[in-house]
Write an enzyme that holds these catalytic residues in place. Sequence first.
Site, short mmCIF file in Angstrom:
data_model
loop_
_atom_site.label_atom_id
_atom_site.label_comp_id
_atom_site.label_asym_id
_atom_site.label_seq_id
_atom_site.Cartn_x
_atom_site.Cartn_y
_atom_site.Cartn_z
CG HIS A 178 101.47 14.25 40.68
ND1 HIS A 178 102.05 13.02 40.81
CD2 HIS A 178 102.10 14.83 39.62
CE1 HIS A 178 102.97 12.87 39.89
NE2 HIS A 178 103.02 13.95 39.16
CB CYS B 225 97.47 -3.58 46.62
SG CYS B 225 98.12 -4.15 45.05
C1 PEP Z 1 98.14 -0.66 40.57
O1 PEP Z 1 98.47 -0.62 39.38
O2 PEP Z 1 96.95 -0.58 40.97
C2 PEP Z 1 99.17 -0.83 41.61
C3 PEP Z 1 98.82 -1.02 42.86
O3 PEP Z 1 100.46 -0.71 41.25
P1 PEP Z 1 101.17 0.69 40.88
O4 PEP Z 1 100.23 1.80 41.23
O5 PEP Z 1 102.44 0.72 41.66
O6 PEP Z 1 101.40 0.53 39.40
#
Ligand code: PEP
Length: 565
Positions: free
Chosen positions: A191, A490
């Site tokens: 966090h 991402c």
């Molecule tokens: C990830 O797992 O890197 C991702 C972008 O998805 P989330 O953080 O929403 O699981």
Amino acid sequence: MPAEGPGALTGTGVSPGVGHGPVHVLADSVPEPPRGARHDGDAVAERARVHAALEQVAADLTARGRSAFPEARDVLAAQTMMARDPALAEAVDALVDSGTAGARAVYESFGTYRAALVAAGGYLAGRAADLDDVRDRAVAVLSGIDLPGPPDRAGGPYVLVARDLAPADTALLSRDTVAALVTEEGGPTSHTAILARAMGVPAVVACPGATGIAEGVRALVDGTTGVVTLSPSPADIEAARTAGDARNAALAEATGPGTTADGRPVPLLANIGGPADLAAALEHDAEGVGLYRTELLFLDREDAPGEDEQYAAYREVLDAFPGGRVIVRTIDAGADKPLAFLPPPGAEPNPALGERGLRLARTHPRVLETQLAALARAADGAPARLGVMAPMVATREEAEWFAAACRTAGLPETGVMIEIPSAALRAAALAAAVDFVSIGTNDLAQYTFAADRQLGSLGALQDPWQPALLDLVHAAATGAAAGGRPCGVCGEAAGDPALACVLVGLGVTSLSMGAAALPAVRAVLARHTWAQCGQAAEAARAAGSAKEARAAARALLPGLADLAL
Ligand code: PEP
Ligand code: MG
């Protein structure tokens, strides 16, 4: 012995930049109410006092949520529900009826619930800290003591130090009040790290000895290198300030589409959780959205959202990027993102390894159908190009199934996320079934190192600089390229400017991140050629540890130093 300095502590830098000021150490928690404490005999009055305290806590958390960063808002909403949980209130009432004092009854009832969460493991165990925070708030109200919290802004910006920070602690902080954050626990996806990046405040996590720093000692925090210098000299501060000014000037100059120094385009996109995040994405010149986490729209809902409501939430985002690109991820429920209307079919001992993401969508086909129908409607006549991708895809069969479902719904451009090692290793086959892939480094790290992303104590294994993770990113990007498919990243890794260059060097074609990280990534990328990114990537993969990989790559990316990043 409190650390008075001069000297230095070292942790993991998770939010770039340099900040300095007097240290304020956040006290750990409120004291445990005495064992065996009894109320004065009026159980009805004591119950009323407890209910009022829990409601006060719930109302306070809701109010904090209103002014919180989107990243903290969901956790605060979940905590509000904990404070209003009827089963917990019943357990407290039963203890009060047997004579236990209200504060002690709250402490014991929350403790029983906590033990059940920890025993459940996985995602639920990760929420124990959030439950403790609610308990401490209620006990503080009932005991008439002030809850330890960050001081207000009197005295100018300070360096906030804590064992770890709850979202409620950080919700009301701002860049004007806090010069930097330092925590003893936590990792790059904690966090604290996510909120610090969202706020644009330098932060260091996993910093042993931090809570031992004496209150009021001045500290200079480098959120890039992870070094916390105690009692810095005026020359240290001046050097940091000069570097910071130069960086800010350079970041302000870096605008427009992402590109390497030799002109290779690398689209820079924003991660969003809903239309509320659009303003920040536009302010930081995002070229579109690389990850729209649609489940965040529906976290506190009992029923599946209808098509019209979803259409409106998607269309608003598409309308914000004329000529750009918006990648929407279908609902990623389960494990760390449970949704009441998408429950797993049975009890799961390990939710992160259970029915989640696309697996869960396949067991609730109506929910996915409605979402795809809303997306197809939103794309019709929209000014931006829509891509729709599935989370947590493990096999080619799943990618083919998802692509077929999208085609049936009339969606032309589909993709899959690469978050599971099997998908990275077989990226060529998965990519052939769709139009693009996007690597989620947060989950890919979790599954590569068998290290729960919710556990701060395993932060070092969640470090995206781990060479094994870089090997998998390389495998995924190479596999996608073989079939001519683009491969984005991402996960949180894309927002680290040095790592962003390494990712590009590994063959990644676009980067999507929290909006606040965009200017630094844009500026660093613009200072390095594609060949330099490739050399940095090679050096990082050849290293023996995350720390060595980072150092090796940074040594080959001289533009980072120009920007004091
Ligand atoms: C990830 O797992 O890197 C991702 C972008 O998805 P989330 O953080 O929403 O699981
Ligand atoms: Mg993920």
